[in-house]
Write an enzyme that holds these catalytic residues in place. Structure first.
Site, PDB file in Angstrom:
ATOM      1  N   HIS A 111       9.949  -8.040  -3.407  1.00 31.14           N
ATOM      2  CA  HIS A 111       9.119  -8.305  -2.217  1.00 31.14           C
ATOM      3  C   HIS A 111       9.189  -7.169  -1.181  1.00 31.14           C
ATOM      4  O   HIS A 111       8.155  -6.582  -0.846  1.00 31.14           O
ATOM      5  CB  HIS A 111       9.491  -9.670  -1.624  1.00 31.14           C
ATOM      6  CG  HIS A 111       8.988  -9.896  -0.237  1.00 31.14           C
ATOM      7  ND1 HIS A 111       7.639 -10.014   0.047  1.00 31.14           N
ATOM      8  CD2 HIS A 111       9.637 -10.018   0.953  1.00 31.14           C
ATOM      9  CE1 HIS A 111       7.495 -10.202   1.352  1.00 31.14           C
ATOM     10  NE2 HIS A 111       8.685 -10.206   1.921  1.00 31.14           N
ATOM     11  N   HIS A 116      13.278  -5.173   5.824  1.00 32.42           N
ATOM     12  CA  HIS A 116      12.812  -6.099   6.864  1.00 32.42           C
ATOM     13  C   HIS A 116      13.442  -7.493   6.784  1.00 32.42           C
ATOM     14  O   HIS A 116      13.513  -8.190   7.777  1.00 32.42           O
ATOM     15  CB  HIS A 116      11.280  -6.187   6.899  1.00 32.42           C
ATOM     16  CG  HIS A 116      10.668  -7.058   5.838  1.00 32.42           C
ATOM     17  ND1 HIS A 116      10.340  -6.579   4.587  1.00 32.42           N
ATOM     18  CD2 HIS A 116      10.338  -8.372   5.829  1.00 32.42           C
ATOM     19  CE1 HIS A 116       9.827  -7.563   3.867  1.00 32.42           C
ATOM     20  NE2 HIS A 116       9.814  -8.669   4.593  1.00 32.42           N
ATOM     21  N   GLU A 139      18.183 -10.658   8.531  1.00 35.92           N
ATOM     22  CA  GLU A 139      18.016 -12.096   8.682  1.00 35.92           C
ATOM     23  C   GLU A 139      18.609 -12.871   7.503  1.00 35.92           C
ATOM     24  O   GLU A 139      19.234 -13.907   7.693  1.00 35.92           O
ATOM     25  CB  GLU A 139      16.524 -12.415   8.812  1.00 35.92           C
ATOM     26  CG  GLU A 139      16.244 -13.812   9.289  1.00 35.92           C
ATOM     27  CD  GLU A 139      14.740 -14.069   9.417  1.00 35.92           C
ATOM     28  OE1 GLU A 139      14.370 -14.960  10.170  1.00 35.92           O
ATOM     29  OE2 GLU A 139      13.950 -13.372   8.742  1.00 35.92           O
ATOM     30  N   ASP A 140      18.430 -12.369   6.309  1.00 38.26           N
ATOM     31  CA  ASP A 140      18.713 -13.172   5.113  1.00 38.26           C
ATOM     32  C   ASP A 140      19.957 -12.751   4.338  1.00 38.26           C
ATOM     33  O   ASP A 140      20.268 -13.352   3.326  1.00 38.26           O
ATOM     34  CB  ASP A 140      17.517 -13.124   4.142  1.00 38.26           C
ATOM     35  CG  ASP A 140      16.262 -13.712   4.754  1.00 38.26           C
ATOM     36  OD1 ASP A 140      16.389 -14.416   5.773  1.00 38.26           O
ATOM     37  OD2 ASP A 140      15.169 -13.464   4.218  1.00 38.26           O
ATOM     38  N   ASP A 195       3.888  -7.793   5.175  1.00 31.61           N
ATOM     39  CA  ASP A 195       4.747  -8.886   4.709  1.00 31.61           C
ATOM     40  C   ASP A 195       3.878 -10.097   4.374  1.00 31.61           C
ATOM     41  O   ASP A 195       3.988 -10.699   3.298  1.00 31.61           O
ATOM     42  CB  ASP A 195       5.746  -9.216   5.841  1.00 31.61           C
ATOM     43  CG  ASP A 195       6.746 -10.296   5.472  1.00 31.61           C
ATOM     44  OD1 ASP A 195       7.176 -10.338   4.302  1.00 31.61           O
ATOM     45  OD2 ASP A 195       7.102 -11.093   6.368  1.00 31.61           O
ATOM     46  N   ASP A 238     -28.146 -10.390   0.537  1.00 30.38           N
ATOM     47  CA  ASP A 238     -27.410  -9.152   0.769  1.00 30.38           C
ATOM     48  C   ASP A 238     -25.950  -9.314   0.353  1.00 30.38           C
ATOM     49  O   ASP A 238     -25.039  -9.269   1.151  1.00 30.38           O
ATOM     50  CB  ASP A 238     -27.513  -8.704   2.224  1.00 30.38           C
ATOM     51  CG  ASP A 238     -27.121  -9.794   3.199  1.00 30.38           C
ATOM     52  OD1 ASP A 238     -27.182 -10.972   2.824  1.00 30.38           O
ATOM     53  OD2 ASP A 238     -26.740  -9.465   4.326  1.00 30.38           O
TER      54      ASP A 238
HETATM   55 MN    MN Z   1       9.409 -10.771   3.986  1.00 33.61          MN
END
Ligand code: MN
Length: 356
Positions: A58, A82, A86-87, A158, A279
């Site tokens: 990812h 990124h 956080e993770d 993201d 169109d």
């Molecule tokens: Mn992400």
């Protein structure tokens, strides 16, 4: 634990990232970016995406989108890392020591923009909460943009990758994310002037929110395009000849399908029957110099009758995001309305990559 298949996915991801950098950012520091990819792999080594793929796939995909949008090395590295703060347990000090304060600040910006969503008790509360959240999200995003627009672009990349891989999520979550994408992220992409990202976000959301209509419009567009292919390519050949006669050089004339969500809006929101939307294809003419846009415009009007009031000169009056182009509608081949856009190569790059 990492399997041989995981290794392959990592290698493929890094290869696409490097290819994107070579194509769009020839001066990029590939060794430094590769170091960030390896840190991301290490930091996320115990995590997997809902699809079962190793998580690092990812951030690498997000970094690739950021590189395609021609952002600088720090932004590509922040995209790779990124989700790390956080993770994962990775210390902030490592990232700062290896990649600098600016990268850390950007990652924190992306993390702070996370929008935590709780399940509301009933449908009505949910709808109200959702509207508030959309407005709140939009406000947060615009503020982030004012501080450092790279944070915004990473957030957008993201979301784009998450939308591309949304199939692995439970249906309810898919719907919520698709709605939020239409309400918040697509307008941001438009404001940044990255129209192909806006179109892709809208079409991906459309496919999730209205699968039947999406399939129907997709098939009908494909069929109409097949039927009109002959007369359109003939028209393009004639246009090219006449433009060359007028002394224009190094220009391109291409046809492109309109994106499906814009057709859906006409059919569903504005009640226009599909049969009346002719169109479906627009022609795009790209020239070298601004004054040549008007020469090309003359050639188009010589061949086809203009439809009154459907001409906009975004060259004299650019959109606030810097977008420039001539837009016109004419009675094209087969006496069907045809949209034509004319711009210079430079204007086209701004339309594709934003003012970045
Ligand atoms: Mn992400």
């Amino acid at each position: 634990m990492a399997t041989a298949a995981d290794q392959d996915l990592y290698q493929q991801g890094v290869q696409s990232l490097m290819a994107a950098l070579q194509a769009h950012r020839p001066d990029a520091d590939l060794a430094r970016i590769d170091r960030a990819a390896r840190l991301a792999r290490f930091a996320h080594r115990r995590q997997r995406r809902k699809s079962g793929q190793p998580y690092v796939v990812h951030p690498i995909a997000v970094a690739t989108i950021v590189a395609e949008l021609r952002l600088d090395d720090d932004a590509v590295i922040a995209a790779l890392l990124h989700d790390v703060l956080e993770d994962t347990q990775t210390p902030r000090a490592w990232i700062e020591a290896w990649f600098g304060q600016e990268v850390v600040t950007m990652i924190e910006g992306v993390t702070k923009l996370s929008l935590n969503v709780q399940a509301e008790a009933n449908e009505k509360q949910r709808a109200v909460a959702e509207t508030h959240r959309a407005a709140e999200s939009l406000r947060k995003l615009l503020m982030a943009m004012a501080q450092d627009f790279r944070v915004m672009v990473i957030k957008l990349a993201d979301r784009l990758h998450n939308m591309r891989t949304l199939g692995a999520m439970p249906e309810k979550k898919q719907t919520r994310i698709a709605n939020e994408t239409l309400d918040v992220y697509a307008p941001i992409a438009a404001r940044l002037g990255v129209y192909h990202v806006k179109s892709e976000l809208e079409d991906l959301s459309f496919a999730i929110l209205h699968p039947q209509e999406f399939a129907e419009i997709r098939d009908r567009v494909a069929k109409t395009n097949r039927e009109r292919e002959g007369e359109l390519s003939e028209a393009m050949v004639t246009l090219r000849e006449k433009m060359a006669e007028r002394g224009l050089r190094n220009f391109t004339v291409n046809g492109r399908s309109k994106h499906l969500y814009s057709i859906f809006n006409k059919v569903v929101k504005h009640g226009v029957p599909f049969e009346e939307i002719f169109d479906l294809v627009a022609l795009r003419i790209i020239v070298q110099e601004p004054h040549e846009c008007y020469t090309a415009m003359g050639v188009v009007y010589e061949m086809y009758r203009p439809i009154p009031n459907l001409f906009t000169d975004y060259i004299q009056t650019p959109k606030p995001n810097g977008y420039q182009s001539l837009h016109m509608k004419v009675m094209g081949p087969g006496n069907a309305p045809l949209e034509v856009q004319i711009r210079t190569k430079h204007m086209h790059e701004i339309a594709e990559f934003g003012l970045a």
